[in-house]
Design an enzyme around this catalytic site. Sequence first.
Site, PDB file in Angstrom:
ATOM      1  N   ASN A  13       5.208  11.338   1.593  1.00 41.18           N
ATOM      2  CA  ASN A  13       6.351  11.129   0.700  1.00 41.18           C
ATOM      3  C   ASN A  13       5.927  10.068  -0.312  1.00 41.18           C
ATOM      4  O   ASN A  13       5.906   8.884   0.009  1.00 41.18           O
ATOM      5  CB  ASN A  13       7.560  10.671   1.533  1.00 41.18           C
ATOM      6  CG  ASN A  13       8.749  10.273   0.664  1.00 41.18           C
ATOM      7  OD1 ASN A  13       8.765  10.539  -0.542  1.00 41.18           O
ATOM      8  ND2 ASN A  13       9.739   9.635   1.276  1.00 41.18           N
ATOM      9  N   LYS A  15       7.389   9.120  -2.967  1.00 43.98           N
ATOM     10  CA  LYS A  15       8.518   8.394  -3.576  1.00 43.98           C
ATOM     11  C   LYS A  15       8.344   8.304  -5.093  1.00 43.98           C
ATOM     12  O   LYS A  15       7.879   9.259  -5.708  1.00 43.98           O
ATOM     13  CB  LYS A  15       8.671   7.023  -2.900  1.00 43.98           C
ATOM     14  CG  LYS A  15       8.750   7.154  -1.369  1.00 43.98           C
ATOM     15  CD  LYS A  15       9.200   5.909  -0.674  1.00 43.98           C
ATOM     16  CE  LYS A  15       9.235   6.167   0.823  1.00 43.98           C
ATOM     17  NZ  LYS A  15       9.767   5.058   1.599  1.00 43.98           N
ATOM     18  N   HIS A  98      16.944  11.559   2.805  1.00 43.09           N
ATOM     19  CA  HIS A  98      16.152  10.348   3.059  1.00 43.09           C
ATOM     20  C   HIS A  98      17.092   9.142   3.027  1.00 43.09           C
ATOM     21  O   HIS A  98      18.034   9.091   2.240  1.00 43.09           O
ATOM     22  CB  HIS A  98      15.054  10.209   1.999  1.00 43.09           C
ATOM     23  CG  HIS A  98      14.063   9.144   2.343  1.00 43.09           C
ATOM     24  ND1 HIS A  98      14.332   7.805   2.180  1.00 43.09           N
ATOM     25  CD2 HIS A  98      12.817   9.223   2.877  1.00 43.09           C
ATOM     26  CE1 HIS A  98      13.274   7.115   2.603  1.00 43.09           C
ATOM     27  NE2 HIS A  98      12.353   7.947   3.022  1.00 43.09           N
ATOM     28  N   GLU A 100      16.795   6.334   1.798  1.00 46.77           N
ATOM     29  CA  GLU A 100      16.912   5.668   0.491  1.00 46.77           C
ATOM     30  C   GLU A 100      17.966   6.373  -0.363  1.00 46.77           C
ATOM     31  O   GLU A 100      18.704   5.727  -1.107  1.00 46.77           O
ATOM     32  CB  GLU A 100      15.535   5.644  -0.202  1.00 46.77           C
ATOM     33  CG  GLU A 100      14.632   4.592   0.423  1.00 46.77           C
ATOM     34  CD  GLU A 100      13.138   4.885   0.336  1.00 46.77           C
ATOM     35  OE1 GLU A 100      12.717   5.739  -0.458  1.00 46.77           O
ATOM     36  OE2 GLU A 100      12.390   4.231   1.091  1.00 46.77           O
ATOM     37  N   GLU A 166      13.636   8.737  11.038  1.00 44.33           N
ATOM     38  CA  GLU A 166      13.132   7.571  10.325  1.00 44.33           C
ATOM     39  C   GLU A 166      14.106   6.413  10.497  1.00 44.33           C
ATOM     40  O   GLU A 166      15.083   6.291   9.734  1.00 44.33           O
ATOM     41  CB  GLU A 166      12.993   7.886   8.828  1.00 44.33           C
ATOM     42  CG  GLU A 166      12.003   8.985   8.517  1.00 44.33           C
ATOM     43  CD  GLU A 166      11.453   8.861   7.096  1.00 44.33           C
ATOM     44  OE1 GLU A 166      10.235   8.888   6.944  1.00 44.33           O
ATOM     45  OE2 GLU A 166      12.240   8.702   6.154  1.00 44.33           O
ATOM     46  N   GLY A 172       8.971   1.195   5.336  1.00 43.44           N
ATOM     47  CA  GLY A 172       8.387   0.276   4.362  1.00 43.44           C
ATOM     48  C   GLY A 172       8.401  -1.177   4.803  1.00 43.44           C
ATOM     49  O   GLY A 172       8.169  -2.072   3.997  1.00 43.44           O
ATOM     50  N   SER A 211       6.714   3.293   8.572  1.00 44.52           N
ATOM     51  CA  SER A 211       5.494   2.482   8.718  1.00 44.52           C
ATOM     52  C   SER A 211       4.418   3.141   9.582  1.00 44.52           C
ATOM     53  O   SER A 211       3.709   2.463  10.320  1.00 44.52           O
ATOM     54  CB  SER A 211       5.842   1.083   9.241  1.00 44.52           C
ATOM     55  OG  SER A 211       6.701   0.419   8.324  1.00 44.52           O
TER      56      SER A 211
HETATM   57  P1  PGA Z   1       6.907   4.258   5.065  1.00 44.14           P
HETATM   58  O1  PGA Z   1       7.987   5.288   4.473  1.00 44.14           O
HETATM   59  O2  PGA Z   1       5.831   5.064   5.718  1.00 44.14           O
HETATM   60  O3  PGA Z   1       6.401   3.503   3.853  1.00 44.14           O
HETATM   61  O4  PGA Z   1       7.627   3.377   6.011  1.00 44.14           O
HETATM   62  C1  PGA Z   1       8.341   6.450   5.179  1.00 44.14           C
HETATM   63  C2  PGA Z   1       9.412   7.177   4.429  1.00 44.14           C
HETATM   64  O5  PGA Z   1      10.229   6.534   3.766  1.00 44.14           O
HETATM   65  O6  PGA Z   1       9.481   8.426   4.461  1.00 44.14           O
END
Ligand code: PGA
Length: 249
Positions: A13, A15, A98, A100, A166, A172, A211
Site C-alpha cells: 500500500n 499510500k 483503510h 486512514e 490492521e 506506521g 508495521s
Molecule cells: P504500515 O502501514 O506498514 O506502514 O504500518 C500499513 C497500512 O497502512 O496498510
Amino acid sequence: MPASLRRGLVIGNWKMHGSVSETEALLRQIMALCETATAEVAVCPSFVHVPLALRLTAASAIAVGGQNCSEHDSGACTGEVAAAMLAELGCDRVILGHSERRRQQGESSALVAAKCRAAHRAGLKAVVCVGETLEQRESGQAQTVVAEQLQALVEELRPEDSIAYEPVWAIGTGHTASPRQAQEMHTFIRGCLGAARGDAAQRLRLLYGGSVKAANAAELFAQQDIDGGLVGGAALDAHEFAAIVALAG
Ligand code: PGA
C-alpha cells in the site's frame, strides 16, 4: 481448508507517496527482486500512478490495485474514482475501508460495504481493512469493534476477497501486534466469517497489516490464520518488500 492451501499474498500500500520517477524506479526494483516469488504480489499506488504501474507490470505476475473507489458506478461525484474505471485500466483489486480513510474521510462501515458492492459490480476483488484503535484495545473492545466492522459487509464478501486486520495503533508506528495478538484476532475474524458464510470463510485470505517488516514477517506469517500482509512503509523499500514477499511464499 488447511492454511497451506491458501496461497500467500503480500500487498504493498504505497499510500500518497512517490513522484513518477520514484514510482517507476521502485516498481522496476520490486519486479526484479520478486520475479521468482511463490507468493501472490500486488501493489496499490496512488490513482495517478496506476496506469504507469500497469504498463510496467504488464508482462509480470505482479498485480496492481487501487487504494479506494467510489460506492457509485458513475455520476456527479467530483474527485471520486469509479471501480469500473480501475477495472477498465487493468486493476484486479481495490483496498477499502483503510483506517486512514475511516478516520480522515469519516468512512463508516456501511459506506465500506457499499464500496465493496461497487467493486464487485466492476469485477474487482475487495481488500477490506478492519482494526481497532489503541483505546478500544485497552478497554477490551477490540473484538467487538472488529466484529461490527465485519458485520456490515460479511454478506458482500466473496472467497477471492481478502480481509486485512490492521490494528490502528500498529499502522506506521513501528509497534507491530505480537504474533499471538495477531493470530488471536485472525482466528476471531475467521470464526465470524465462518458463522456467517460457512465454507467460504476458509478460502478468504486474512492479511495482517501494521508495521510489517522483514524482521517480523516470518513470525507473523507462521501463524495459522495469517495468510500474508498489507504493507505500508516497508513497501516503499524494494529490498525490504521483496524480503517480506519471500517470507510469505
Ligand atoms: P504500515 O502501514 O506498514 O506502514 O504500518 C500499513 C497500512 O497502512 O496498510
